[in-house]
Scaffold this motif. Structure first.
Motif, PDB file in Angstrom:
ATOM      1  N   THR A   4       0.850  -1.190   0.000  1.00 34.36           N
ATOM      2  CA  THR A   4       0.000   0.000   0.000  1.00 34.36           C
ATOM      3  C   THR A   4       0.886   1.241   0.000  1.00 34.36           C
ATOM      4  N   LEU A   5       0.576   2.192  -0.899  1.00 30.89           N
ATOM      5  CA  LEU A   5       1.389   3.391  -1.057  1.00 30.89           C
ATOM      6  C   LEU A   5       0.779   4.593  -0.353  1.00 30.89           C
ATOM      7  N   ARG A   6       1.637   5.516   0.005  1.00 23.97           N
ATOM      8  CA  ARG A   6       1.184   6.796   0.545  1.00 23.97           C
ATOM      9  C   ARG A   6       0.451   7.560  -0.569  1.00 23.97           C
ATOM     10  N   PRO A   7      -0.783   7.983  -0.356  1.00 23.93           N
ATOM     11  CA  PRO A   7      -1.543   8.644  -1.438  1.00 23.93           C
ATOM     12  C   PRO A   7      -1.090  10.084  -1.657  1.00 23.93           C
ATOM     13  N   GLY A   8      -1.264  10.544  -2.884  1.00 23.44           N
ATOM     14  CA  GLY A   8      -1.092  11.958  -3.205  1.00 23.44           C
ATOM     15  C   GLY A   8       0.335  12.446  -3.365  1.00 23.44           C
ATOM     16  N   VAL A   9       1.329  11.570  -3.305  1.00 23.41           N
ATOM     17  CA  VAL A   9       2.720  11.996  -3.439  1.00 23.41           C
ATOM     18  C   VAL A   9       3.038  12.252  -4.909  1.00 23.41           C
ATOM     19  N   LYS A  10       3.802  13.308  -5.163  1.00 22.16           N
ATOM     20  CA  LYS A  10       4.221  13.642  -6.524  1.00 22.16           C
ATOM     21  C   LYS A  10       5.732  13.777  -6.599  1.00 22.16           C
ATOM     22  N   PHE A  11       6.252  13.473  -7.773  1.00 21.51           N
ATOM     23  CA  PHE A  11       7.652  13.770  -8.040  1.00 21.51           C
ATOM     24  C   PHE A  11       7.818  15.282  -8.148  1.00 21.51           C
ATOM     25  N   SER A  12       9.038  15.749  -8.008  1.00 22.41           N
ATOM     26  CA  SER A  12       9.263  17.193  -8.027  1.00 22.41           C
ATOM     27  C   SER A  12       8.976  17.816  -9.391  1.00 22.41           C
ATOM     28  N   ASN A  13       8.868  16.996 -10.454  1.00 23.29           N
ATOM     29  CA  ASN A  13       8.502  17.530 -11.768  1.00 23.29           C
ATOM     30  C   ASN A  13       7.001  17.456 -12.020  1.00 23.29           C
ATOM     31  N   GLY A  14       6.225  17.018 -11.019  1.00 24.95           N
ATOM     32  CA  GLY A  14       4.774  16.986 -11.139  1.00 24.95           C
ATOM     33  C   GLY A  14       4.186  15.642 -11.489  1.00 24.95           C
ATOM     34  N   GLU A  15       5.006  14.686 -11.917  1.00 24.76           N
ATOM     35  CA  GLU A  15       4.475  13.350 -12.206  1.00 24.76           C
ATOM     36  C   GLU A  15       3.947  12.704 -10.925  1.00 24.76           C
ATOM     37  N   ALA A  16       2.954  11.853 -11.076  1.00 21.56           N
ATOM     38  CA  ALA A  16       2.368  11.171  -9.925  1.00 21.56           C
ATOM     39  C   ALA A  16       3.279  10.044  -9.449  1.00 21.56           C
ATOM     40  N   ALA A  17       3.580  10.038  -8.152  1.00 24.69           N
ATOM     41  CA  ALA A  17       4.360   8.954  -7.555  1.00 24.69           C
ATOM     42  C   ALA A  17       3.381   7.890  -7.055  1.00 24.69           C
ATOM     43  N   ASP A  18       2.715   7.270  -8.002  1.00 30.34           N
ATOM     44  CA  ASP A  18       1.644   6.342  -7.667  1.00 30.34           C
ATOM     45  C   ASP A  18       2.070   4.894  -7.931  1.00 30.34           C
ATOM     46  N   ALA A  19       1.095   3.990  -7.872  1.00 24.86           N
ATOM     47  CA  ALA A  19       1.393   2.571  -8.038  1.00 24.86           C
ATOM     48  C   ALA A  19       1.974   2.268  -9.415  1.00 24.86           C
ATOM     49  N   ALA A  20       1.524   2.975 -10.429  1.00 24.49           N
ATOM     50  CA  ALA A  20       2.069   2.759 -11.776  1.00 24.49           C
ATOM     51  C   ALA A  20       3.551   3.115 -11.823  1.00 24.49           C
ATOM     52  N   PRO A  57      10.078  22.137  -2.088  1.00 29.42           N
ATOM     53  CA  PRO A  57       8.946  22.816  -1.442  1.00 29.42           C
ATOM     54  C   PRO A  57       7.687  21.954  -1.384  1.00 29.42           C
ATOM     55  N   GLY A  58       7.605  20.936  -2.254  1.00 26.49           N
ATOM     56  CA  GLY A  58       6.421  20.084  -2.265  1.00 26.49           C
ATOM     57  C   GLY A  58       6.622  18.756  -1.577  1.00 26.49           C
ATOM     58  N   TYR A  59       7.667  18.652  -0.756  1.00 27.05           N
ATOM     59  CA  TYR A  59       7.947  17.363  -0.124  1.00 27.05           C
ATOM     60  C   TYR A  59       6.814  16.938   0.796  1.00 27.05           C
ATOM     61  N   TRP A  60       6.450  15.654   0.747  1.00 28.52           N
ATOM     62  CA  TRP A  60       5.316  15.138   1.511  1.00 28.52           C
ATOM     63  C   TRP A  60       5.616  15.017   3.003  1.00 28.52           C
ATOM     64  N   GLY A  61       6.897  14.940   3.370  1.00 26.15           N
ATOM     65  CA  GLY A  61       7.271  14.742   4.766  1.00 26.15           C
ATOM     66  C   GLY A  61       7.808  16.000   5.413  1.00 26.15           C
ATOM     67  N   GLN A  62       8.625  15.813   6.453  1.00 20.71           N
ATOM     68  CA  GLN A  62       9.207  16.944   7.176  1.00 20.71           C
ATOM     69  C   GLN A  62      10.209  17.667   6.291  1.00 20.71           C
ATOM     70  N   LYS A  63      10.031  18.962   6.126  1.00 19.40           N
ATOM     71  CA  LYS A  63      10.915  19.744   5.267  1.00 19.40           C
ATOM     72  C   LYS A  63      12.303  19.876   5.903  1.00 19.40           C
ATOM     73  N   PRO A  64      13.340  19.976   5.085  1.00 16.03           N
ATOM     74  CA  PRO A  64      14.698  20.158   5.622  1.00 16.03           C
ATOM     75  C   PRO A  64      14.817  21.440   6.438  1.00 16.03           C
ATOM     76  N   GLY A  65      15.689  21.397   7.438  1.00 15.82           N
ATOM     77  CA  GLY A  65      15.930  22.570   8.268  1.00 15.82           C
ATOM     78  C   GLY A  65      17.116  23.381   7.810  1.00 15.82           C
ATOM     79  N   ASN A  66      17.481  23.269   6.531  1.00 12.89           N
ATOM     80  CA  ASN A  66      18.595  24.026   5.968  1.00 12.89           C
ATOM     81  C   ASN A  66      18.257  24.390   4.527  1.00 12.89           C
ATOM     82  N   ASN A  67      19.138  25.096   3.877  1.00  8.61           N
ATOM     83  CA  ASN A  67      18.874  25.551   2.509  1.00  8.61           C
ATOM     84  C   ASN A  67      19.458  24.642   1.437  1.00  8.61           C
ATOM     85  N   GLY A  68      19.805  23.419   1.828  1.00  5.66           N
ATOM     86  CA  GLY A  68      20.300  22.479   0.838  1.00  5.66           C
ATOM     87  C   GLY A  68      21.674  21.952   1.181  1.00  5.66           C
ATOM     88  N   VAL A  69      22.225  21.187   0.238  1.00  4.18           N
ATOM     89  CA  VAL A  69      23.539  20.571   0.413  1.00  4.18           C
ATOM     90  C   VAL A  69      24.325  20.740  -0.874  1.00  4.18           C
TER      91      VAL A  69
END
Length: 504
Positions: free
Chosen positions: A101-117, A213-225
């Motif tokens: 079972t997958l987490r619903p509604g997740v998307k790749f950063s380019n907008g594609e659906a991160a779904d079962a397909a 900016p569209g991450y489904w989980g906890q956002k990073p606490g820094n400006n990147g790596v």
């Protein structure tokens, strides 16, 4: 300390010169200026990643790509599958069928659906793509179906207990983008569902990521790596001391001690990375079982750990004991006199191939192994190569003699090395034996890992102690140094790094 034991001079002119040479000076600004760039974590690796394509890439590069691309199944502190990532649940609905079972509604950063397909596509690529480095682990998978957007059904030809474990090392890629770009194009600008997104690539110099900016989980606490690299450990230490970088990975014991003496924080953990000498039993001279035994008896892993690492590594004589802190049921102990007797006066020639810049003190380790072989009567030719070349040569069956390999169990189950290295059709393919193949299949058909363990003990004994196809040497104590005020960077024993809570 965590469950797996986390614990924590060059002149400034040298550090500045090195920083300029590898392109990191100025990449993050001066600490404490308050500018936005100062909150980007500046990470220094020991080598440039060969590829950022998780389908084709060796897991040494996942430190970089895993900031952007996520595994299907996450892991807990015991390195076991957890229901906290993209996959939130699974059930074994029959001996040969798993439903995820997958987490619903997740998307790749380019907008594609991160779904079962998308999951089904990634699993199919992993099983079938010519470039897939993990395809040997999925040969038992008969079908992959996506009956709806959040359900994936995996059916195997025979029972296989570790399918959820395997999904912890399968990284989800967007179907359309990956197909359009191909492996090389994807590697040049990866797209995933992770906490960071690709920002820039300066070929040969730097790779940078920024928060998603569209991450489904906890956002990073820094400006990147920003990732840069320096193959010499002394350079990595100098850059850390000069404040040109915030974290320097893979510090050998000597440099780790120097960093501590300079007042820097050093974190150490027993890694699951297992440095192993691999003997190619299908080609001369190691198609001769007596010479394989001689080589195994000639090498003293305890002396390597003591002499090269000053005791700061873990001597390890097994291959299938994958989790940190574990040892094999049986192993081969060094016996140089018997090794010399077995070689006799034949003076067999051996090519010793090793990735000089990939692992801590690898050149010294290869030289120590070669010296042991020479004392036993072998004539050794040293062949240092870059890591990418080594992987291509191994997969392409282009190597003879012996080569040094850092065996990383992407998945903390014995089958990862059993199927990956012991099977006739495996990554190395150096020890083909139908009896081994049969027993690996029997182990996978057990109800769980505990029931399979006695079979893995037998397999380890067969491949390492009886056939001498492998000479396991040691598990690395992995050190990384942190700059002043830098905190929150967590290295895991399966060569993963979490930067999301990192601050400076």
């Amino acid at each position: 300390m965590t469950k797996y034991g986390l614990r924590p001079r060059r002149l400034a002119a040298v550090a500045v010169a090195v920083a300029t040479a590898i392109g990191v000076a100025g990449c993050g600004g001066d600490p404490g200026t308050g500018s936005e760039s100062t909150s980007k974590i500046r990470a220094l690796l020991n080598a440039q990643p060969a590829t950022l394509d998780p389908i084709a890439g060796a897991r040494s590069a996942q430190v970089v790509w895993a900031t952007m691309i996520e595994p299907l199944v996450s892991t807990d502190t015991d390195l076991e599958p957890a229901r906290t990532g993209l996959v939130t649940d699974w059930k074994r609905t029959s001996d040969t069928k798993w439903t995820f079972t997958l987490r619903p509604g997740v998307k790749f950063s380019n907008g594609e659906a991160a779904d079962a397909a998308a999951v089904a596509n990634t699993l199919t690529l992993t099983r079938d793509a010519q470039t897939s480095l993990l395809k040997t682990y999925f040969t038992n998978v008969a079908s992959i179906e996506a009956p709806d957007a959040t359900t994936v059904e995996v059916t195997t030809k025979r029972p296989q207990y570790d399918i959820p474990n395997l999904l912890t090392t399968v990284y989800l890629v967007p179907p359309k983008y990956y197909k359009d770009k191909g492996p090389a194009g994807f590697s040049a600008a990866p797209v995933g569902t992770g906490p960071y997104v690709f920002e820039a690539l300066k070929p040969g110099r730097e790779i940078s990521v920024k928060p998603n900016p569209g991450y489904w989980g906890q956002k990073p606490g820094n400006n990147g790596v920003s990732f840069t690299w320096a193959t010499e450990a002394s350079q990595r230490l100098a850059l850390l001391q000069s404040k040109s970088v915030d974290v320097a990975f893979d510090l050998p014991p000597a440099q780790a001690d120097q960093a501590k003496d300079a007042g820097l924080k050093v974190v150490s953990t027993e890694s699951a990375l297992k440095i192993t000498a691999v003997l190619e039993s299908t080609k001369p001279p190691f198609d001769n079982a007596t010479l394989r035994e001689a080589a195994a008896l000639a090498i003293n892993r305890d002396e390597i750990v003591k002499g090269i690492f000053n005791g700061k590594a873990v001597a390890d004589g097994g291959l299938l004991n994958v989790k940190p802190g574990t040892q094999p049921k049986s192993k081969v102990d060094a016996d140089p006199a018997k090794a010399k007797q077995l070689v006799g006066s034949s003076s067999p020639a051996v090519n010793l191939t090793y990735p000089a810049a990939q692992y801590t003190n690898m050149k010294e380790v290869a030289q120590a192994v070669g010296a042991s072989l020479e004392q036993a009567g072998f004539k050794v030719k040293y062949l240092p190569v870059d890591y990418g070349t080594l992987v291509k040569q191994v997969v392409g069956r282009q190597i003879d003699g012996m080569y040094m390999l850092g065996a990383v169990p992407n998945v903390a189950v014995p089958d990862f090395f059993a199927s990956g290295y012991l099977k006739s059709a495996s990554i190395t393919g150096n020890c083909p034996d139908p009896a081994i193949d049969k027993k690996i299949g029997e182990a996978l058909e057990q109800k769980d890992g505990a029931a399979a363990q006695p079979l893995y003990d037998e397999l380890d004994n067969t491949a390492v102690v009886q056939k001498h196809c492998f000479v396991p040497l040691y598990k690395q104590i992995y050190n990384y140094g942190l700059g002043s005020g830098v905190d929150g960077i967590v290295y895991g024993p399966l060569n993963s790094v979490d930067f999301t809570k990192a601050t400076r």
